[in-house]
Design an enzyme around this catalytic site. Structure first.
Site, short mmCIF file in Angstrom:
data_model
loop_
_atom_site.label_atom_id
_atom_site.label_comp_id
_atom_site.label_asym_id
_atom_site.label_seq_id
_atom_site.Cartn_x
_atom_site.Cartn_y
_atom_site.Cartn_z
N SER A 141 0.86 -1.19 0.00
CA SER A 141 0.00 0.00 0.00
C SER A 141 0.89 1.24 0.00
CB SER A 141 -0.84 -0.03 1.27
OG SER A 141 -1.44 1.21 1.53
N TYR A 154 -1.63 -1.12 10.37
CA TYR A 154 -1.68 -1.34 8.92
C TYR A 154 -0.33 -0.99 8.30
CZ TYR A 154 -3.59 -1.21 4.16
OH TYR A 154 -3.84 -1.44 2.83
P1 NDP Z 1 -11.34 -6.13 0.46
O1 NDP Z 1 -11.77 -5.97 1.86
O2 NDP Z 1 -12.33 -5.86 -0.62
O3 NDP Z 1 -10.71 -7.57 0.24
C1 NDP Z 1 -9.88 -8.16 1.21
C2 NDP Z 1 -9.74 -9.63 0.90
O4 NDP Z 1 -8.90 -10.23 1.88
C3 NDP Z 1 -11.05 -10.37 0.91
O5 NDP Z 1 -11.11 -11.26 -0.17
C4 NDP Z 1 -11.02 -11.14 2.22
O6 NDP Z 1 -11.73 -12.37 2.06
C5 NDP Z 1 -9.51 -11.41 2.35
N1 NDP Z 1 -9.14 -11.70 3.72
C6 NDP Z 1 -9.25 -10.93 4.83
N2 NDP Z 1 -8.82 -11.59 5.90
C7 NDP Z 1 -8.44 -12.82 5.48
C8 NDP Z 1 -7.91 -13.97 6.11
N3 NDP Z 1 -7.68 -14.01 7.44
N4 NDP Z 1 -7.63 -15.06 5.35
C9 NDP Z 1 -7.86 -15.05 4.03
N5 NDP Z 1 -8.34 -14.00 3.36
C10 NDP Z 1 -8.63 -12.89 4.09
O7 NDP Z 1 -10.09 -5.14 0.31
P2 NDP Z 1 -9.10 -4.81 -0.91
O8 NDP Z 1 -9.44 -5.57 -2.11
O9 NDP Z 1 -9.03 -3.36 -0.99
O10 NDP Z 1 -7.73 -5.32 -0.27
C11 NDP Z 1 -6.84 -6.20 -0.93
C12 NDP Z 1 -5.43 -5.81 -0.56
O11 NDP Z 1 -5.15 -4.52 -1.11
C13 NDP Z 1 -5.17 -5.70 0.93
O12 NDP Z 1 -3.94 -6.28 1.25
C14 NDP Z 1 -5.14 -4.20 1.18
O13 NDP Z 1 -4.34 -3.87 2.28
C15 NDP Z 1 -4.53 -3.72 -0.13
N6 NDP Z 1 -4.76 -2.32 -0.41
C16 NDP Z 1 -6.04 -1.83 -0.54
C17 NDP Z 1 -6.24 -0.48 -0.77
C18 NDP Z 1 -7.61 0.10 -0.89
O14 NDP Z 1 -7.77 1.34 -0.78
N7 NDP Z 1 -8.63 -0.69 -1.17
C19 NDP Z 1 -5.12 0.45 -0.90
C20 NDP Z 1 -3.84 -0.16 -0.77
C21 NDP Z 1 -3.68 -1.49 -0.54
P3 NDP Z 1 -12.57 -13.14 3.18
O15 NDP Z 1 -13.24 -12.12 4.04
O16 NDP Z 1 -13.51 -13.98 2.36
O17 NDP Z 1 -11.57 -13.97 3.91
#
Ligand code: NDP
Length: 271
Positions: A141, A154
């Site tokens: 990020s 984070y």
């Molecule tokens: P979402 O919340 O839409 O997606 C997060 C994903 O992570 C989901 O599929 C969730 O699936 C999964 N997840 C969470 N906890 C677990 C776990 N314990 N085990 C397995 N899977 C897990 O967020 P984003 O798509 O935005 O995030 C994706 C990545 O991008 C993250 O690493 C985030 O930090 C990064 N990011 C996002 C930004 C943003 O503004 N959106 C900016 C910069 C980076 P489930 O709940 O089904 O397990």
């Protein structure tokens, strides 16, 4: 790597947001995608949609904080498609609270999912990605480039990912392994709704205008280009590029900018 066609790509956090977009976009480009997340129903549905569109996909319910489940995801990918070309450690959660107020369990949870989730998946996928001279990608990020106020856990987890992945790159310098850290800025997704507050409960709403952010599909395409070009660091929009550049020359100015930007959020903990 000229194209993602016929490459086997394991994507964690594929049930939502950036991970889901990567699954759809890469499958449409001819990749075999292996989807991991906790929400089995969502993964099964996404897999069915990719199959219906003529793509190749498989899924495995996984909590990335549990090493045995990460091993099961990797084993399933290898059994189904014969190897792994790309591992994308994307599963992640966020938070919003000042360190003064936050329960320590929140920081532990952030490290468990974002950092240890990455380490766990890399541990079991590494021999296969080494064998294919493929890529390991960490979705970090802009908060992994400079500390983001209200997000201590984070930022710390994303910095930890970078330290781990950089070291992995150097250890494998002679083995043809590509390691990339990708740093999206604000991207419309579920991440702010699911973010943990000071007491560990989910925020349930977003404090920002999601319509003004990058789309997950844009992020997916930029990450794909980074993989094809075997980049070390994948910066995206102006937020990421400016942060990376200004940090080198005027880090104190960047501190004030980050404080100012985050204090403008409605209900900002900085107020
Ligand atoms: P979402 O919340 O839409 O997606 C997060 C994903 O992570 C989901 O599929 C969730 O699936 C999964 N997840 C969470 N906890 C677990 C776990 N314990 N085990 C397995 N899977 C897990 O967020 P984003 O798509 O935005 O995030 C994706 C990545 O991008 C993250 O690493 C985030 O930090 C990064 N990011 C996002 C930004 C943003 O503004 N959106 C900016 C910069 C980076 P489930 O709940 O089904 O397990």
């Amino acid at each position: 790597m000229k194209t993602l066609e016929n490459k086997t790509i394991v994507i964690t956090g594929a049930s939502s947001g950036i991970g889901e977009a990567m699954a759809r976009v890469y499958a449409a480009q001819g990749a075999r995608v292996v989807l991991g997340a906790r929400n089995a129903e969502r993964l099964a549905q996404l897999t069915a949609e990719i199959h219906a569109a003529g793509g190749q996909a498989a899924w495995c319910a996984v909590d990335v904080t549990v090493p045995e489940q990460c091993k099961a995801l990797i084993d399933m990918a290898v059994t189904t498609f014969g190897g792994i070309d790309v591992l994308i450690c994307n599963a992640g959660i966020s938070m919003r609270a000042l360190f003064d107020k936050v329960d320590l369990s929140v920081l532990h949870r952030l490290m468990d999912v974002n950092f240890w989730g990455t380490v766990n998946c890399c541990k079991y996928a590494l021999p296969y990605v080494q064998a294919s001279h493929g890529s390991i990608v960490g979705i970090s990020s802009v908060a992994g480039l400079h500390g983001l106020p209200g997000r201590t856990g984070y930022s710390a987890s994303k910095y930890a990912m970078t330290g781990f992945l950089e070291t992995l790159r150097i250890e494998n310098l002679k083995k043809g392994l590509h390691v990339m850290v990708a740093c999206p800025g604000f991207t419309a997704s579920n991440v702010r709704f699911a973010a943990l507050t000071a007491d560990g409960s989910q925020q349930g709403e977003t404090p920002r205008d999601e319509a003004k952010m990058m789309t997950p599909e844009q992020v997916a395409r930029i990450v794909a280009r980074g993989i094809r070009r075997r980049k070390r660091l994948c910066l995206m929009e102006i937020e990421g590029r400016a942060t990376h550049f200004v940090k080198k020359f005027a880090p104190a100015f960047l501190d004030r900018m980050f404080y100012w930007v985050m204090s403008k959020e409605p209900d900002s903990p900085l107020k």
